[in-house]
Design a protein around this motif. Structure first.
Motif, PDB file in Angstrom:
ATOM      1  N   GLY A 186      -1.690 -42.504  22.969  1.00 35.33           N
ATOM      2  CA  GLY A 186      -1.532 -43.776  22.296  1.00 35.33           C
ATOM      3  C   GLY A 186      -2.853 -44.419  21.929  1.00 35.33           C
ATOM      4  N   GLU A 187      -3.590 -43.768  21.005  1.00 29.03           N
ATOM      5  CA  GLU A 187      -4.878 -44.299  20.556  1.00 29.03           C
ATOM      6  C   GLU A 187      -5.210 -43.701  19.198  1.00 29.03           C
ATOM      7  N   ALA A 188      -6.231 -44.248  18.559  1.00 28.33           N
ATOM      8  CA  ALA A 188      -6.689 -43.706  17.286  1.00 28.33           C
ATOM      9  C   ALA A 188      -7.427 -42.393  17.536  1.00 28.33           C
ATOM     10  N   PRO A 189      -7.037 -41.291  16.902  1.00 31.95           N
ATOM     11  CA  PRO A 189      -7.747 -40.026  17.104  1.00 31.95           C
ATOM     12  C   PRO A 189      -9.130 -40.068  16.482  1.00 31.95           C
ATOM     13  N   ALA A 190     -10.044 -39.269  17.033  1.00 33.86           N
ATOM     14  CA  ALA A 190     -11.414 -39.235  16.528  1.00 33.86           C
ATOM     15  C   ALA A 190     -11.566 -38.315  15.323  1.00 33.86           C
ATOM     16  N   ASN A 191     -10.764 -37.255  15.256  1.00 33.07           N
ATOM     17  CA  ASN A 191     -10.894 -36.272  14.183  1.00 33.07           C
ATOM     18  C   ASN A 191     -10.202 -36.763  12.919  1.00 33.07           C
ATOM     19  N   THR A 192     -10.888 -36.681  11.797  1.00 30.74           N
ATOM     20  CA  THR A 192     -10.351 -37.197  10.538  1.00 30.74           C
ATOM     21  C   THR A 192      -9.124 -36.425  10.057  1.00 30.74           C
ATOM     22  N   LYS A 193      -8.963 -35.186  10.521  1.00 29.62           N
ATOM     23  CA  LYS A 193      -7.829 -34.369  10.098  1.00 29.62           C
ATOM     24  C   LYS A 193      -6.623 -34.510  11.023  1.00 29.62           C
ATOM     25  N   ALA A 194      -6.799 -35.186  12.152  1.00 25.09           N
ATOM     26  CA  ALA A 194      -5.724 -35.292  13.140  1.00 25.09           C
ATOM     27  C   ALA A 194      -4.532 -36.083  12.613  1.00 25.09           C
ATOM     28  N   CYS A 195      -4.783 -37.046  11.748  1.00 22.77           N
ATOM     29  CA  CYS A 195      -3.690 -37.876  11.243  1.00 22.77           C
ATOM     30  C   CYS A 195      -2.682 -37.049  10.438  1.00 22.77           C
ATOM     31  N   ASP A 196      -3.170 -36.100   9.648  1.00 17.79           N
ATOM     32  CA  ASP A 196      -2.268 -35.239   8.893  1.00 17.79           C
ATOM     33  C   ASP A 196      -1.441 -34.367   9.835  1.00 17.79           C
ATOM     34  N   VAL A 197      -2.058 -33.913  10.923  1.00 17.77           N
ATOM     35  CA  VAL A 197      -1.332 -33.100  11.904  1.00 17.77           C
ATOM     36  C   VAL A 197      -0.238 -33.925  12.560  1.00 17.77           C
TER      37      VAL A 197
ATOM     38  N   ALA B 294     -24.782 -33.089  30.601  1.00 15.64           N
ATOM     39  CA  ALA B 294     -25.814 -32.479  29.765  1.00 15.64           C
ATOM     40  C   ALA B 294     -25.727 -32.988  28.329  1.00 15.64           C
ATOM     41  N   PRO B 295     -26.869 -33.084  27.652  1.00 18.84           N
ATOM     42  CA  PRO B 295     -26.809 -33.359  26.212  1.00 18.84           C
ATOM     43  C   PRO B 295     -26.051 -32.237  25.527  1.00 18.84           C
ATOM     44  N   VAL B 296     -25.311 -32.570  24.496  1.00 16.50           N
ATOM     45  CA  VAL B 296     -24.463 -31.593  23.814  1.00 16.50           C
ATOM     46  C   VAL B 296     -25.077 -31.181  22.481  1.00 16.50           C
ATOM     47  N   ASN B 297     -25.157 -29.886  22.290  1.00 16.04           N
ATOM     48  CA  ASN B 297     -25.645 -29.331  21.026  1.00 16.04           C
ATOM     49  C   ASN B 297     -24.478 -29.344  20.042  1.00 16.04           C
ATOM     50  N   THR B 298     -24.394 -30.372  19.236  1.00 18.23           N
ATOM     51  CA  THR B 298     -23.240 -30.534  18.362  1.00 18.23           C
ATOM     52  C   THR B 298     -23.165 -29.462  17.274  1.00 18.23           C
ATOM     53  N   SER B 299     -24.264 -28.759  17.026  1.00 21.98           N
ATOM     54  CA  SER B 299     -24.227 -27.675  16.040  1.00 21.98           C
ATOM     55  C   SER B 299     -23.386 -26.501  16.538  1.00 21.98           C
ATOM     56  N   LEU B 300     -23.094 -26.479  17.839  1.00 19.49           N
ATOM     57  CA  LEU B 300     -22.263 -25.429  18.410  1.00 19.49           C
ATOM     58  C   LEU B 300     -20.786 -25.792  18.397  1.00 19.49           C
ATOM     59  N   LEU B 301     -20.462 -26.975  17.911  1.00 23.80           N
ATOM     60  CA  LEU B 301     -19.077 -27.450  17.860  1.00 23.80           C
ATOM     61  C   LEU B 301     -18.615 -27.437  16.403  1.00 23.80           C
ATOM     62  N   THR B 302     -17.726 -26.504  16.069  1.00 26.84           N
ATOM     63  CA  THR B 302     -17.322 -26.329  14.680  1.00 26.84           C
ATOM     64  C   THR B 302     -16.557 -27.532  14.138  1.00 26.84           C
ATOM     65  N   ASN B 303     -15.944 -28.315  15.011  1.00 29.08           N
ATOM     66  CA  ASN B 303     -15.132 -29.448  14.568  1.00 29.08           C
ATOM     67  C   ASN B 303     -15.873 -30.785  14.604  1.00 29.08           C
ATOM     68  N   TYR B 304     -17.142 -30.766  15.016  1.00 36.14           N
ATOM     69  CA  TYR B 304     -17.871 -32.027  15.154  1.00 36.14           C
ATOM     70  C   TYR B 304     -18.035 -32.734  13.811  1.00 36.14           C
ATOM     71  N   GLY B 305     -18.160 -31.977  12.744  1.00 38.89           N
ATOM     72  CA  GLY B 305     -18.348 -32.582  11.431  1.00 38.89           C
ATOM     73  C   GLY B 305     -17.160 -33.410  10.970  1.00 38.89           C
ATOM     74  N   ASP B 306     -15.988 -33.171  11.565  1.00 39.39           N
ATOM     75  CA  ASP B 306     -14.785 -33.905  11.181  1.00 39.39           C
ATOM     76  C   ASP B 306     -14.552 -35.145  12.037  1.00 39.39           C
ATOM     77  N   ILE B 307     -15.458 -35.426  12.975  1.00 37.20           N
ATOM     78  CA  ILE B 307     -15.327 -36.618  13.818  1.00 37.20           C
ATOM     79  C   ILE B 307     -15.775 -37.840  13.012  1.00 37.20           C
TER      80      ILE B 307
ATOM     81  N   ILE C 167     -10.416 -29.807  21.833  1.00 34.70           N
ATOM     82  CA  ILE C 167      -9.848 -31.144  22.007  1.00 34.70           C
ATOM     83  C   ILE C 167     -10.384 -32.111  20.951  1.00 34.70           C
ATOM     84  N   GLY C 168     -11.528 -31.768  20.353  1.00 31.56           N
ATOM     85  CA  GLY C 168     -12.044 -32.561  19.242  1.00 31.56           C
ATOM     86  C   GLY C 168     -11.594 -32.039  17.895  1.00 31.56           C
ATOM     87  N   GLY C 169     -10.877 -30.909  17.902  1.00 26.51           N
ATOM     88  CA  GLY C 169     -10.361 -30.333  16.671  1.00 26.51           C
ATOM     89  C   GLY C 169      -9.068 -31.012  16.244  1.00 26.51           C
TER      90      GLY C 169
END
Length: 405
Positions: A335-346, A128-141, A321-323
């Protein structure tokens, strides 16, 4: 770095099929034309979220949804369950073809799909198409992973990006001298490393030969390594047939490739960064580069099944999982580059590995733009040509059989 478990393989293109289902009442992206030339089926998209159903069935590449059953110390599924109340069941798959077939059963809510499978799932009406407005962490991808030809249709996203990586030119620096800078080191007809070259074992590897030809034979007119007409495919196949006698082994099992490099049976070929890290951790000579021509690579996306029985928990999983925490745990282990911009600090804090994201070029958009992510070849040329039909993955599969003999 922990031992990832990625074992990737690819399979033939599935035919279009329509299976309309979803968790909301709004229309999806039906009628919109994809970059691959098909019109997306009208699968409904969620307008809002409701009460979580208490369960979610996850279909995943090994290493993307670890629940402690493989290693009690490796578990990011249980924290998700505690936070959401969605009890997760996880099934791992070994190939994209297996994932496509399993999602069609209606037994799974979400799937981690590589770029060779995503278009098949979208075109088949299986996700299904995903309503990204319902994903609170999508903005950090990271922006360069969104709205790509392999995970969206005409601006409509079909999932939550997980992470990405490059297929690297990897070599033993004690043997391979001078240090290579180009894919010509594995494709030239009279390599000094004949008998010790290790290519990836999949029809999608034809794209690597096509990328090489893009740079060495521009008169062929290849603009996209996944968009090959019959003549261009024949030329790429010829390169790989010439390479065949020089191959030590084709690999798909990362452990076997690791062993081959460490034993000296292979000294140069295509590999992944995490395999390089494992070899380096064993204090064996190894180096890897992104060649001058760029490379192929992968970018995986979490998608929601059109027949999902637990759509609200499915959205909860995508958001988790996108958070930053879920994405950091899975990308580090895998073993890959994470998609979330905040994941590197974690990762730097939790795993005490501040260099991880630099090693995987996680924030390097210029690096990412040098990659041609795995994409299913289709008859409507992905490079925009309309006066010729391109070869399909079925054609590539047949050609791969001929190449390997």
């Amino acid at each position: 770095m922990k031992h990832p478990r990625r074992v990737a393989a690819l399979a033939a293109v599935a035919a279009l099929a329509l299976a309309v289902s979803g968790c909301g009442s709004s229309s999806g992206s039906g009628g919109k034309k994809s970059a691959a030339g098909f019109t997306a089926p009208d699968v409904p998209m969620a307008k809002k979220l409701g009460t979580k159903e208490g369960a979610v069935s996850i279909l995943a590449w090994p290493g993307y949804a670890e629940d402690g059953s493989n290693d009690p110390k490796t578990d990011w599924v249980t924290p998700f369950e505690k936070a959401t109340g969605c009890q997760a069941t996880v099934k791992y798959f070994g190939t994209s073809d297996e994932a496509v077939n399993l999602i069609k059963t209606g037994d799974y809510d979400v799937v981690s799909a590589s770029g060779d499978a995503t278009l098949r799932l979208i075109a088949g009406g299986d996700v299904a198409p995903v309503n990204t407005s319902l994903l609170t962490n999508y903005g950090d991808i990271r922006s360069f992973l969104k709205d790509q030809p392999y995970n969206s249709v005409d601006g409509q996203m079909y999932g939550m990006p997980q992470g990405w990586g490059a297929n690297l030119l990897t070599y033993n620096p004690d043997v391979v001298k001078p240090a290579p800078t180009s894919w010509s080191s594995v494709f030239e007809s009279s390599s000094p490393y004949a008998g010790k070259i290790t290519p990836y074992d999949s029809p999608i590897y034809i794209a690597d030969a096509a990328l090489y030809l893009m740079n060495t034979n521009p008169d062929l007119g290849i603009k996209n390594p996944y968009a090959l007409d019959k003549e261009q495919l024949a030329k790429a196949v010829a390169v790989l047939k010439a390479q065949r006698p020089q191959v030590s082994e084709y690999w798909s099992d990362y452990l076997k490739q690791q062993q081959a490099f460490e034993s000296g049976d292979s000294v140069i070929g295509t590999s992944w960064q995490f395999i390089v890290n494992l070899i380096d951790a064993d204090k064996k000579p190894i180096k890897a580069i992104l060649p001058d021509e760029g490379s192929t690579g992968w970018s995986d996306t979490w998608m929601i099944a059109a027949k999902s029985k637990h759509p609200n928990c499915a959205y909860a999983w995508l958001d988790y999982i996108g958070g930053p925490d879920g994405n950091a745990a899975s990308a580090y282990y895998f073993g890959e580059a994470p998609a979330n911009t905040k994941a590197c600090d974690v990762i730097a804090t939790t795993d005490k590995d501040p260099s991880f994201c630099d090693t995987f070029h996680a924030a390097d958009e210029a690096y990412a733009k040098k990659l041609w992510y795995w994409t299913t070849p289709v008859s409507d040329c992905l490079d925009g040509r309309t006066k010729v039909k391109c070869t399909t993955y079925a054609d590539w599969t047949q050609a791969w059989t001929e190449i390997k003999g």
